[in-house]
Enzyme design. Structure first.
Site, mmCIF file in Angstrom:
data_model
loop_
_atom_site.group_PDB
_atom_site.id
_atom_site.type_symbol
_atom_site.label_atom_id
_atom_site.label_comp_id
_atom_site.label_asym_id
_atom_site.label_seq_id
_atom_site.Cartn_x
_atom_site.Cartn_y
_atom_site.Cartn_z
ATOM 1 N N CYS A 52 72.518 -45.498 -14.359
ATOM 2 C CA CYS A 52 71.590 -45.336 -13.238
ATOM 3 C C CYS A 52 72.278 -44.687 -12.037
ATOM 4 C CB CYS A 52 71.018 -46.687 -12.824
ATOM 5 S SG CYS A 52 70.063 -47.459 -14.136
ATOM 6 N N CYS B 119 67.261 -43.561 -14.669
ATOM 7 C CA CYS B 119 66.936 -44.693 -13.812
ATOM 8 C C CYS B 119 67.604 -44.547 -12.446
ATOM 9 C CB CYS B 119 67.362 -45.996 -14.483
ATOM 10 S SG CYS B 119 69.003 -45.942 -15.252
#
Ligand code: AVW
Length: 238
Positions: free
Chosen positions: A81, A162
């Site tokens: 992420c 993400c």
């Protein structure tokens, strides 16, 4: 901390003759795992087998991206992420950048992307052989062996996206968000607002020329993404 990142300047990537595609792929896979301890649960022999079953014995113009599902499901890859870098028409500059800065990660810095980068391969109907020459080119047919692989790998990379996501686009061309690119046709369409907070476009420009963040194609990009996702764009001189 092991970041699951490998960069081409630290690992060798030899180019194969047709007999040694398997060796090239397994060698690259093992070199990647060596450098990226977080990938050590992967088995390179299993990865080769899953890869091979996608195209061996098939018409090289009739390999849909789904043929690579078993390969994608075989590879164990941690999502990263906030550090994922997408790119379009900026292959060299995007990778020069991720090589120098270990924080950002492109598809080609992940196991499958690293292993297949710059390779050509295909099979033939009613043959067990693997070829590395005489294979259809990127635009020769839609479902060609290599293009379908990159479509599938790109889809998996985008599915995993993400946090804050970055895209490096080319401000020196007329349409930085090209509607026929993998970034537009596959990746952006898979961005999930539930997992992604923001999309930051880095528009790489030549000093005071070319397109700006107001470009119509970038407005199209903004319209494509979920409105819950924050969007920003910054023109950065090369
Ligand atoms: P790209 P994308 N003929 O720079 O957004 C031969 O357009 O598509 O970026 N090779 C081609 C052709 C073509 N007409 N079009 C594309 N390619 C090959 C994966 C060529 O190797 C990453 F995650 C070119 O360098 C990026 O975010 C490469 O595809 C995204 O997808 C990229 O074409 C980049 O794909």
């Amino acid at each position: 901390i092991s970041l699951g990142v490998a960069h081409s300047h630290v690992l060798s990537s030899s180019s194969p003759s047709s007999e040694s595609l398997k060796k090239t792929i397994i060698d690259r896979c093992e070199a990647f795992i060596q450098k990226n301890k977080s990938s050590s649960a992967n088995n390179c022999q299993k990865i080769w087998s899953a890869f091979e079953q996608a195209f061996v014995g098939r018409d090289p113009c009739n390999v849909p991206m789904e043929a690579y599902d078993p390969l994608i499901h075989t590879v164990i890859q941690d999502p990263v992420c906030n550090r994922m870098l997408f790119w379009s028409k900026t292959k060299k500059i995007a990778h020069d950048f991720t090589e120098k800065r270990d924080c950002f990660l492109t598809l080609e810095d992940t196991l499958v992307g690293f292993v297949m980068n710059e390779l050509t391969w295909c099979g033939k109907e009613e043959s067990n052989e693997t070829f590395t020459t005489g294979c259809p080119g990127w635009t020769d047919c839609v479902n060609n062996t290599v293009r379908s692989f990159w479509n599938r790998a790109s889809a998996a990379f985008a599915d995993a996206a993400c946090g804050d996501v970055t895209a490096m686009l080319n401000g020196s061309i007329a349409t930085p968000f090209s509607p026929t690119s993998v970034f537009a046709t596959i990746e952006v369409k898979r961005f999930k607002a539930a997992k992604i907070k923001s999309l930051s476009v880095v528009l790489v420009t030549k000093e005071n020329e070319g397109t700006t963040c107001d470009d119509p194609s970038l407005q199209d990009l903004q319209k494509e993404i979920d409105p819950k996702l924050k969007y920003n764009c910054k023109a950065v001189p090369e």
